[in-house]
Enzyme design. Structure first.
Site, PDB file in Angstrom:
ATOM      1  N   GLU A 273       0.513  -1.276  -0.312  1.00 32.78           N
ATOM      2  CA  GLU A 273       0.303  -0.054   0.131  1.00 32.78           C
ATOM      3  C   GLU A 273       0.736   1.029   0.064  1.00 32.78           C
ATOM      4  OE1 GLU A 273      -3.431   0.218  -0.742  1.00 32.78           O
ATOM      5  OE2 GLU A 273      -2.970  -2.313  -0.454  1.00 32.78           O
ATOM      6  N   TRP A 276       2.061   1.550  -3.318  1.00 38.52           N
ATOM      7  CA  TRP A 276       0.694   2.413  -4.267  1.00 38.52           C
ATOM      8  C   TRP A 276       0.748   4.497  -4.040  1.00 38.52           C
ATOM      9  CZ3 TRP A 276      -2.209   1.741  -8.767  1.00 38.52           C
ATOM     10  CH2 TRP A 276      -2.484   0.472  -8.159  1.00 38.52           C
ATOM     11  N   TRP A 304     -19.608  13.377 -19.113  1.00 38.35           N
ATOM     12  CA  TRP A 304     -19.704  13.036 -18.084  1.00 38.35           C
ATOM     13  C   TRP A 304     -21.734  14.412 -17.909  1.00 38.35           C
ATOM     14  CZ3 TRP A 304     -17.183  10.922 -15.342  1.00 38.35           C
ATOM     15  CH2 TRP A 304     -15.608   9.949 -15.494  1.00 38.35           C
ATOM     16  N   ASN A 339     -10.263   3.536   3.294  1.00 41.89           N
ATOM     17  CA  ASN A 339     -10.069   2.992   1.387  1.00 41.89           C
ATOM     18  C   ASN A 339     -11.302   2.845   1.070  1.00 41.89           C
ATOM     19  OD1 ASN A 339      -8.633   3.585  -1.156  1.00 41.89           O
ATOM     20  ND2 ASN A 339      -8.371   1.376  -0.535  1.00 41.89           N
ATOM     21  N   TRP A 357     -14.877  12.915 -12.503  1.00 40.60           N
ATOM     22  CA  TRP A 357     -14.237  12.433 -11.728  1.00 40.60           C
ATOM     23  C   TRP A 357     -13.685  13.652 -11.228  1.00 40.60           C
ATOM     24  CZ3 TRP A 357      -9.083  13.514 -11.772  1.00 40.60           C
ATOM     25  CH2 TRP A 357      -8.345  14.180 -13.034  1.00 40.60           C
ATOM     26  N   TRP A 380      -8.054   8.559  -7.807  1.00 41.38           N
ATOM     27  CA  TRP A 380      -9.529   8.804  -8.445  1.00 41.38           C
ATOM     28  C   TRP A 380      -9.485   8.507  -9.333  1.00 41.38           C
ATOM     29  CZ3 TRP A 380     -14.377  10.829  -7.749  1.00 41.38           C
ATOM     30  CH2 TRP A 380     -14.798  10.955  -6.487  1.00 41.38           C
TER      31      TRP A 380
HETATM   32  C1  LIG Z   1     -10.859   8.193  -4.467  1.00 40.05           C
HETATM   33  C2  LIG Z   1      -9.505   8.209  -3.668  1.00 40.05           C
HETATM   34  C3  LIG Z   1      -8.639   9.422  -2.613  1.00 40.05           C
HETATM   35  C4  LIG Z   1      -7.767   8.838  -2.384  1.00 40.05           C
HETATM   36  N1  LIG Z   1      -7.391  10.076  -2.057  1.00 40.05           N
HETATM   37  C5  LIG Z   1      -6.521  10.145  -0.986  1.00 40.05           C
HETATM   38  C6  LIG Z   1      -5.472  11.429  -1.144  1.00 40.05           C
HETATM   39  O1  LIG Z   1      -5.731  13.042  -0.863  1.00 40.05           O
HETATM   40  N2  LIG Z   1      -4.579  11.079  -0.037  1.00 40.05           N
HETATM   41  C7  LIG Z   1      -3.968  10.141   0.479  1.00 40.05           C
HETATM   42  O2  LIG Z   1      -3.277   9.891   0.998  1.00 40.05           O
HETATM   43  N3  LIG Z   1      -4.845   8.660   0.249  1.00 40.05           N
HETATM   44  C8  LIG Z   1      -5.997   8.380  -0.469  1.00 40.05           C
HETATM   45  N4  LIG Z   1      -6.256   7.631  -0.871  1.00 40.05           N
HETATM   46  C9  LIG Z   1      -5.875   6.063  -0.691  1.00 40.05           C
HETATM   47  C10 LIG Z   1      -6.071   5.589   0.413  1.00 40.05           C
HETATM   48  O3  LIG Z   1      -7.934   5.578   0.504  1.00 40.05           O
HETATM   49  C11 LIG Z   1      -5.271   6.658   1.633  1.00 40.05           C
HETATM   50  O4  LIG Z   1      -4.351   6.495   1.767  1.00 40.05           O
HETATM   51  C12 LIG Z   1      -6.025   5.161   2.709  1.00 40.05           C
HETATM   52  O5  LIG Z   1      -7.000   5.958   3.018  1.00 40.05           O
HETATM   53  C13 LIG Z   1      -5.767   6.227   4.197  1.00 40.05           C
HETATM   54  O6  LIG Z   1      -5.818   5.422   5.158  1.00 40.05           O
HETATM   55  P1  LIG Z   1      -4.649   4.388   6.169  1.00 40.05           P
HETATM   56  O7  LIG Z   1      -3.423   5.640   6.638  1.00 40.05           O
HETATM   57  O8  LIG Z   1      -5.085   3.915   7.653  1.00 40.05           O
HETATM   58  O9  LIG Z   1      -3.919   3.598   4.870  1.00 40.05           O
HETATM   59  P2  LIG Z   1      -3.018   2.478   5.375  1.00 40.05           P
HETATM   60  O10 LIG Z   1      -4.157   1.263   4.576  1.00 40.05           O
HETATM   61  O11 LIG Z   1      -2.666   2.421   6.659  1.00 40.05           O
HETATM   62  O12 LIG Z   1      -1.618   2.411   4.465  1.00 40.05           O
HETATM   63  C14 LIG Z   1      -0.705   3.058   4.801  1.00 40.05           C
HETATM   64  C15 LIG Z   1      -0.348   3.980   3.725  1.00 40.05           C
HETATM   65  O13 LIG Z   1      -0.211   3.687   2.117  1.00 40.05           O
HETATM   66  C16 LIG Z   1      -0.507   4.561   1.743  1.00 40.05           C
HETATM   67  N5  LIG Z   1      -1.509   4.424   1.384  1.00 40.05           N
HETATM   68  C17 LIG Z   1      -2.328   2.933   1.275  1.00 40.05           C
HETATM   69  N6  LIG Z   1      -3.521   3.230   0.458  1.00 40.05           N
HETATM   70  C18 LIG Z   1      -3.178   3.333  -0.757  1.00 40.05           C
HETATM   71  C19 LIG Z   1      -3.862   3.882  -2.435  1.00 40.05           C
HETATM   72  N7  LIG Z   1      -4.907   3.426  -2.714  1.00 40.05           N
HETATM   73  N8  LIG Z   1      -2.841   4.884  -3.010  1.00 40.05           N
HETATM   74  C20 LIG Z   1      -1.938   6.101  -1.630  1.00 40.05           C
HETATM   75  N9  LIG Z   1      -1.504   5.520  -1.493  1.00 40.05           N
HETATM   76  C21 LIG Z   1      -1.829   4.577   0.377  1.00 40.05           C
HETATM   77  C22 LIG Z   1      -0.786   5.660   2.263  1.00 40.05           C
HETATM   78  O14 LIG Z   1       0.311   6.610   2.952  1.00 40.05           O
HETATM   79  C23 LIG Z   1      -1.770   5.691   3.668  1.00 40.05           C
HETATM   80  O15 LIG Z   1      -1.129   6.267   4.737  1.00 40.05           O
HETATM   81  C24 LIG Z   1      -6.975   7.544  -1.957  1.00 40.05           C
HETATM   82  C25 LIG Z   1      -8.071   6.296  -2.380  1.00 40.05           C
HETATM   83  C26 LIG Z   1      -8.877   6.864  -3.421  1.00 40.05           C
HETATM   84  C27 LIG Z   1     -10.038   5.753  -3.536  1.00 40.05           C
END
Ligand SMILES: Cc1cc2nc3c(=O)[nH]c(=O)nc-3n(C[C@H](O)[C@H](O)[C@H](O)COP(=O)(O)OP(=O)(O)OC[C@H]3O[C@@H](n4cnc5c(N)ncnc54)[C@H](O)[C@@H]3O)c2cc1C
Length: 471
Positions: A273, A276, A304, A339, A357, A380
């Site tokens: 993650e 990502w 759209w 997420n 989007w 997005w």
């Molecule tokens: C439509 C949409 C918009 C999003 N916008 C953002 C945003 O503006 N900022 C953001 O940090 N994340 C974003 N995310 C990704 C993800 O939802 C969040 O990073 C995550 O929910 C943060 O929670 P956590 O720190 O508990 O994640 P954990 O599951 O604990 O993951 C650890 C870290 O991994 C990174 N990570 C995890 N999933 C993703 C992912 N899909 N993409 C990129 N990095 C990821 C983050 O830095 C996160 O803090 C978005 C996802 C979607 C579907």
């Protein structure tokens, strides 16, 4: 003061593992730190929730820097003028920062580097935001990665540099200056409620990481998709503002795996993650403007829909699809959304409602405390189907089935959509199909206490597929 170092802080509001700060300290000639609320056109201004976070994060950083004998200056304006001006005023011999990756930011930084050097100061930039700098990994053909799996493999092979330690308190020469305080950034009034949900700053970030490693990592792979469970790290806003670095998180999680091989699979999932996040920065670096331009032209001629009322209902958590409404209300209340639910909310908007989007991205940009220049547009576009390695367009999430699968007893919905709390699990994700007596018993009047769905799921799915077929 003459000959001191000026560290320009941006998305790296921490002392530990801060390569720019460490290099300034290593010079031993006194250090001053600077933050600029940048107003130059072309740079994306932070949204409301991020401004709220930033103010408090800067206050916390000011205290930690002071303990290390470093003053923090905060200014507002065009960094291309402010940074060289401050360097000249302080007679700084060395100006440095950790790199940022959006094209407009890089242009700004390059221009400042040139001016500083013309003015006779040394200028240097360091890697402080991502695991691996975007140009350090390349495909076999020498280009940027467009597919996640080989990118992730390349990041793992590259070896993530170990984090630097926290500078020792009081070990520095204090560099006095006339303190400059910028005006507050103008937080929206709605953002004040966020204070109930977050502790901010470098120490809070470290505590969040430790809490996650101790309590949640062991079940991460299974629990991360369950929005009612506190199963993820919530590190995203801390990473967004650099109160903790991706490298610190990477190495702390990897160490768990080394000590306790039983947790290795969980750690791997968590690290992927984090990769990502790097993948999105890779795209941000290599592409013109990912917040406004589709990365792939897969949706180029899709039309759209312009539907203000539906967009407004989505923003307010009044779509009639409980899991999406729960997510949108969680976002509004806390500045964060789980997420899995982010994916469902984005899918409903871009596919069932056929709303661009970019409009969803902007709402998230304004309301998320973790609103990130790379990960917000990157995700997005991933959901909409035009991003790199995006979900296939035909993957249109069904919010009812997803709710039943990931929130089986409806605990998440009941928490954020309390008007449905009386419904049994069978109906909580589809009140619009519930028998009248069940609704009455739960005190739900569709169209009054809770909205009817904005769209029919099957018809809107078919419409989305047709719209894509003609595009
Ligand atoms: C439509 C949409 C918009 C999003 N916008 C953002 C945003 O503006 N900022 C953001 O940090 N994340 C974003 N995310 C990704 C993800 O939802 C969040 O990073 C995550 O929910 C943060 O929670 P956590 O720190 O508990 O994640 P954990 O599951 O604990 O993951 C650890 C870290 O991994 C990174 N990570 C995890 N999933 C993703 C992912 N899909 N993409 C990129 N990095 C990821 C983050 O830095 C996160 O803090 C978005 C996802 C979607 C579907």
């Amino acid at each position: 003061m003459s000959g001191c170092s000026l560290v320009w802080l941006r998305n790296d509001l921490r002392l530990a593992d801060n390569p720019a700060l460490a290099s300034a300290i290593a010079r031993g000639a006194g250090v001053v730190a600077l933050y600029v609320h940048e107003t130059a056109p072309g740079l994306r201004p932070p949204g409301g929730a991020a401004r709220w976070w930033l103010e408090r994060s800067l206050a916390s950083l000011r205290d930690s820097l002071a303990e290390a004998g470093i003053e923090l200056l905060v200014e507002t304006g065009d960094a291309r003028e402010i940074v060289p001006e401050q360097a000249a005023r302080l007679k700084a011999a060395f100006v440095c920062w950790n790199r940022r990756h959006a094209p407009a930011e890089r242009e700004t930084d390059a221009a400042i580097k040139t001016t500083l050097r013309e003015n006779g100061a040394a200028a240097a930039s360091f890697p402080g935001n991502v695991l691996v700098e975007p140009w350090e990994v390349r495909t076999g053909g020498g280009g940027p990665y467009q597919v996640f799996t080989p990118f992730a493999k390349a990041v793992r092979q590259h070896l993530v540099a170990p984090p630097l330690s926290h500078p020792k308190a009081g070990s520095l020469t204090t560099a006095t200056s006339s303190a400059v305080e910028g005006p507050p950034t103008g937080e929206p009034t709605w953002s004040q409620k966020l204070a109930k949900h977050w502790l901010l700053g470098e120490e809070a970030a470290r505590a969040a990481l430790l809490r996650f490693l101790d309590n949640c990592l062991a079940g991460y792979a299974e629990n991360r998709d369950r929005p009612a469970i506190d199963g993820t790290s919530s590190l995203s806003p801390y990473l967004r503002f650099g109160e903790i670095s991706a490298r610190q998180v990477w190495h702390a999680a990897s160490a768990v795996s080394a000590q306790d091989p039983v947790k290795a699979a969980q750690v791997e999932k968590f690290l992927s993650e984090l990769i990502w996040r790097d993948f999105n920065y890779h795209q941000l670096y290599h592409r013109p403007d990912i917040a406004s331009l589709d990365m792939r032209d897969s949706l180029a001629s899709l039309e759209w829909r312009n539907d203000e009322a539906a967009l407004r209902a989505w923003q307010r958590g009044l779509t009639g699809f409980p899991i999406v409404d729960a997510g949108m209300r969680q976002l509004w209340e806390t500045g964060w959304m789980h997420n899995r639910v982010r994916m469902l909310a984005a899918s409903l908007l871009t596919k069932n409602l056929l709303i661009d989007w970019r409009l969803g991205e902007r709402w998230f940009w304004d309301t998320l405390v973790d609103a990130d220049m790379a990960s917000n547009p990157g995700n997005w576009q991933w959901v909409a189907g035009c991003g790199m390695d995006a979900a296939p367009y035909f993957r249109i999430f069904n919010p009812v089935l997803q709710g039943q699968r990931f929130d089986p007893d409806g605990a998440y919905v009941k928490r954020w959509v309390p008007e449905l709390a009386g419904l049994p699990a069978t109906w909580v994700h589809r009140p619009f199909e519930a028998p009248e007596d069940e609704l009455t018993a739960a005190g739900v009047i569709l169209g009054e206490t809770y909205p009817r769905p904005l769209v029919d799921l099957k018809a809107s799915r078919d419409r989305a597929m047709r719209a894509r077929a003609v595009s």
